[in-house]
Design a protein around this motif. Structure first.
Motif, PDB file in Angstrom:
ATOM      1  N   UNK A   1       0.789  -1.320   0.146  1.00 24.45           N
ATOM      2  CA  UNK A   1       0.113   0.044   0.012  1.00 24.45           C
ATOM      3  C   UNK A   1       0.827   1.340  -0.139  1.00 24.45           C
ATOM      4  N   UNK A   2       1.870   1.211   0.710  1.00 23.88           N
ATOM      5  CA  UNK A   2       2.863   2.400   0.766  1.00 23.88           C
ATOM      6  C   UNK A   2       3.508   2.631  -0.609  1.00 23.88           C
ATOM      7  N   UNK A   3       3.836   1.547  -1.523  1.00 19.32           N
ATOM      8  CA  UNK A   3       4.441   1.628  -2.576  1.00 19.32           C
ATOM      9  C   UNK A   3       3.343   2.314  -3.744  1.00 19.32           C
ATOM     10  N   UNK A   4       2.192   1.844  -3.421  1.00 15.23           N
ATOM     11  CA  UNK A   4       1.074   2.393  -4.405  1.00 15.23           C
ATOM     12  C   UNK A   4       0.733   3.936  -3.927  1.00 15.23           C
ATOM     13  N   UNK A   5       0.977   4.060  -2.715  1.00 12.53           N
ATOM     14  CA  UNK A   5       0.685   5.536  -2.451  1.00 12.53           C
ATOM     15  C   UNK A   5       2.007   6.533  -2.969  1.00 12.53           C
ATOM     16  N   UNK A   6       3.123   5.899  -2.871  1.00 13.97           N
ATOM     17  CA  UNK A   6       4.138   6.846  -3.347  1.00 13.97           C
ATOM     18  C   UNK A   6       4.201   6.917  -4.784  1.00 13.97           C
ATOM     19  N   UNK A   7       3.563   5.895  -5.319  1.00 17.28           N
ATOM     20  CA  UNK A   7       3.456   5.827  -6.876  1.00 17.28           C
ATOM     21  C   UNK A   7       2.428   7.139  -7.237  1.00 17.28           C
ATOM     22  N   UNK A   8       1.305   7.072  -6.377  1.00 21.06           N
ATOM     23  CA  UNK A   8       0.350   8.141  -6.749  1.00 21.06           C
ATOM     24  C   UNK A   8       0.784   9.396  -6.448  1.00 21.06           C
ATOM     25  N   UNK A   9       1.569   9.655  -5.367  1.00 20.29           N
ATOM     26  CA  UNK A   9       2.296  10.922  -5.091  1.00 20.29           C
ATOM     27  C   UNK A   9       3.442  11.385  -6.176  1.00 20.29           C
ATOM     28  N   UNK A  10       4.072  10.402  -6.642  1.00 18.64           N
ATOM     29  CA  UNK A  10       4.912  10.797  -7.668  1.00 18.64           C
ATOM     30  C   UNK A  10       4.172  11.058  -9.112  1.00 18.64           C
ATOM     31  N   UNK A  11       3.267  10.297  -9.314  1.00 18.10           N
ATOM     32  CA  UNK A  11       2.525  10.668 -10.462  1.00 18.10           C
ATOM     33  C   UNK A  11       1.844  11.860 -10.484  1.00 18.10           C
ATOM     34  N   UNK A  12       1.219  12.166  -9.296  1.00 22.98           N
ATOM     35  CA  UNK A  12       0.526  13.659  -9.377  1.00 22.98           C
ATOM     36  C   UNK A  12       1.604  14.689  -9.533  1.00 22.98           C
ATOM     37  N   UNK A  13       2.877  14.637  -9.074  1.00 21.41           N
ATOM     38  CA  UNK A  13       3.894  15.669  -9.062  1.00 21.41           C
ATOM     39  C   UNK A  13       4.285  15.864 -10.500  1.00 21.41           C
ATOM     40  N   UNK A  14       4.416  14.457 -11.120  1.00 22.91           N
ATOM     41  CA  UNK A  14       4.867  14.489 -12.593  1.00 22.91           C
ATOM     42  C   UNK A  14       3.698  15.211 -13.429  1.00 22.91           C
ATOM     43  N   UNK A  15       2.623  14.837 -13.293  1.00 26.40           N
ATOM     44  CA  UNK A  15       1.285  15.634 -13.994  1.00 26.40           C
ATOM     45  C   UNK A  15       1.256  17.120 -13.537  1.00 26.40           C
ATOM     46  N   UNK A  16       1.412  17.216 -12.291  1.00 26.27           N
ATOM     47  CA  UNK A  16       1.396  19.010 -12.086  1.00 26.27           C
ATOM     48  C   UNK A  16       2.684  19.546 -12.912  1.00 26.27           C
ATOM     49  N   UNK A  17       3.739  19.215 -12.826  1.00 27.42           N
ATOM     50  CA  UNK A  17       4.997  19.849 -13.624  1.00 27.42           C
ATOM     51  C   UNK A  17       4.698  19.755 -14.981  1.00 27.42           C
ATOM     52  N   UNK A  18       3.931  18.722 -15.483  1.00 27.72           N
ATOM     53  CA  UNK A  18       3.601  18.600 -16.984  1.00 27.72           C
ATOM     54  C   UNK A  18       2.391  19.572 -17.459  1.00 27.72           C
ATOM     55  N   UNK A  19       1.602  19.965 -16.348  1.00 28.11           N
ATOM     56  CA  UNK A  19       0.596  20.914 -16.646  1.00 28.11           C
ATOM     57  C   UNK A  19       1.003  22.252 -16.591  1.00 28.11           C
ATOM     58  N   UNK A  20       2.026  22.490 -15.605  1.00 26.23           N
ATOM     59  CA  UNK A  20       2.584  23.667 -15.336  1.00 26.23           C
ATOM     60  C   UNK A  20       3.309  24.274 -16.703  1.00 26.23           C
ATOM     61  N   UNK A  21       4.380  23.336 -17.107  1.00 31.37           N
ATOM     62  CA  UNK A  21       5.010  23.263 -18.519  1.00 31.37           C
ATOM     63  C   UNK A  21       4.195  23.754 -19.670  1.00 31.37           C
ATOM     64  N   UNK A  22       2.822  22.808 -19.507  1.00 27.71           N
ATOM     65  CA  UNK A  22       2.191  23.351 -21.042  1.00 27.71           C
ATOM     66  C   UNK A  22       1.393  24.514 -20.925  1.00 27.71           C
ATOM     67  N   UNK A  23       1.123  25.068 -19.689  1.00 31.55           N
ATOM     68  CA  UNK A  23       0.231  26.274 -19.114  1.00 31.55           C
ATOM     69  C   UNK A  23       1.257  27.296 -19.538  1.00 31.55           C
ATOM     70  N   UNK A  24       2.517  27.337 -19.259  1.00 26.10           N
ATOM     71  CA  UNK A  24       3.454  28.270 -19.422  1.00 26.10           C
ATOM     72  C   UNK A  24       3.756  28.243 -20.827  1.00 26.10           C
TER      73      UNK A  24
END
Length: 178
Positions: A1-24
């Protein structure tokens, strides 16, 4: 469960960075397109500035307005009301932004505003992906826990009578079902 939570966290950070780059990038492209159709010109106020209202809906500091005259495009004389600093006297030269038709336009967006928009959008995307992922993990955990409890209850029904010495359902006293 911890691995899945870490995966979700990393995925959300990557998605946020990609979204910020696209918006920029989208903001930079939009600013380039707007800049091609906006021009700075000098306007001369033809009357004193009217004081702005004290309170605005957006809470921003309002600017005063004054009648003015300017030339654009191709030396075509235009008149209208423009935003000016408070207490601007008649006859003052003010720099304004106009569109291709000569009508007053908003100034280009600053890099700081564009960065704030990109950061806000990236943060929102990261939060949304993180919330969806964490919610999904919570639902999976809840269903797994419910199944485990049902299995535990079934196993306990068989073990508890022997362990405690109580009779099982359907057995009578004096029978040797053990």
């Amino acid at each position: 469960m911890r691995a899945a939570l870490i995966f979700v966290l990393l995925t959300s950070l990557i998605c946020g960075a990609v979204a910020a780059g696209v918006l920029w990038s989208a903001g930079v492209q939009a600013d380039r397109e707007r800049a091609a159709h906006r021009h700075q010109v000098q306007a001369m106020t033809t009357g004193p500035a009217k004081d702005p209202p004290r309170i605005t809906r957006s809470g921003a500091t309002p600017e005063a307005v004054a009648p003015a005259v300017w030339e654009h495009p191709d030396d075509v004389r235009r008149t209208g009301t423009i935003q000016v600093p408070a207490r601007t006297p008649e006859g003052r030269t003010v720099t304004i932004w106009v569109g291709d038709t000569g009508a007053p336009a908003r100034p280009p967006v600053s890099a700081a505003d564009r960065a704030l928009t990109a950061l806000a959008g990236g943060t929102l995307a990261a939060a949304a992906v993180g919330a969806i992922g964490a919610g999904s993990l919570g639902l999976v955990r809840r269903r797994t826990e419910a199944r485990r409890m049902v299995a535990w209850e079934q196993e306990w029904e068989q073990v508890e009578p022997v362990w405690s010495g109580r009779l099982r359902r359907g057995s009578a006293p004096g029978t040797d079902d053990d």
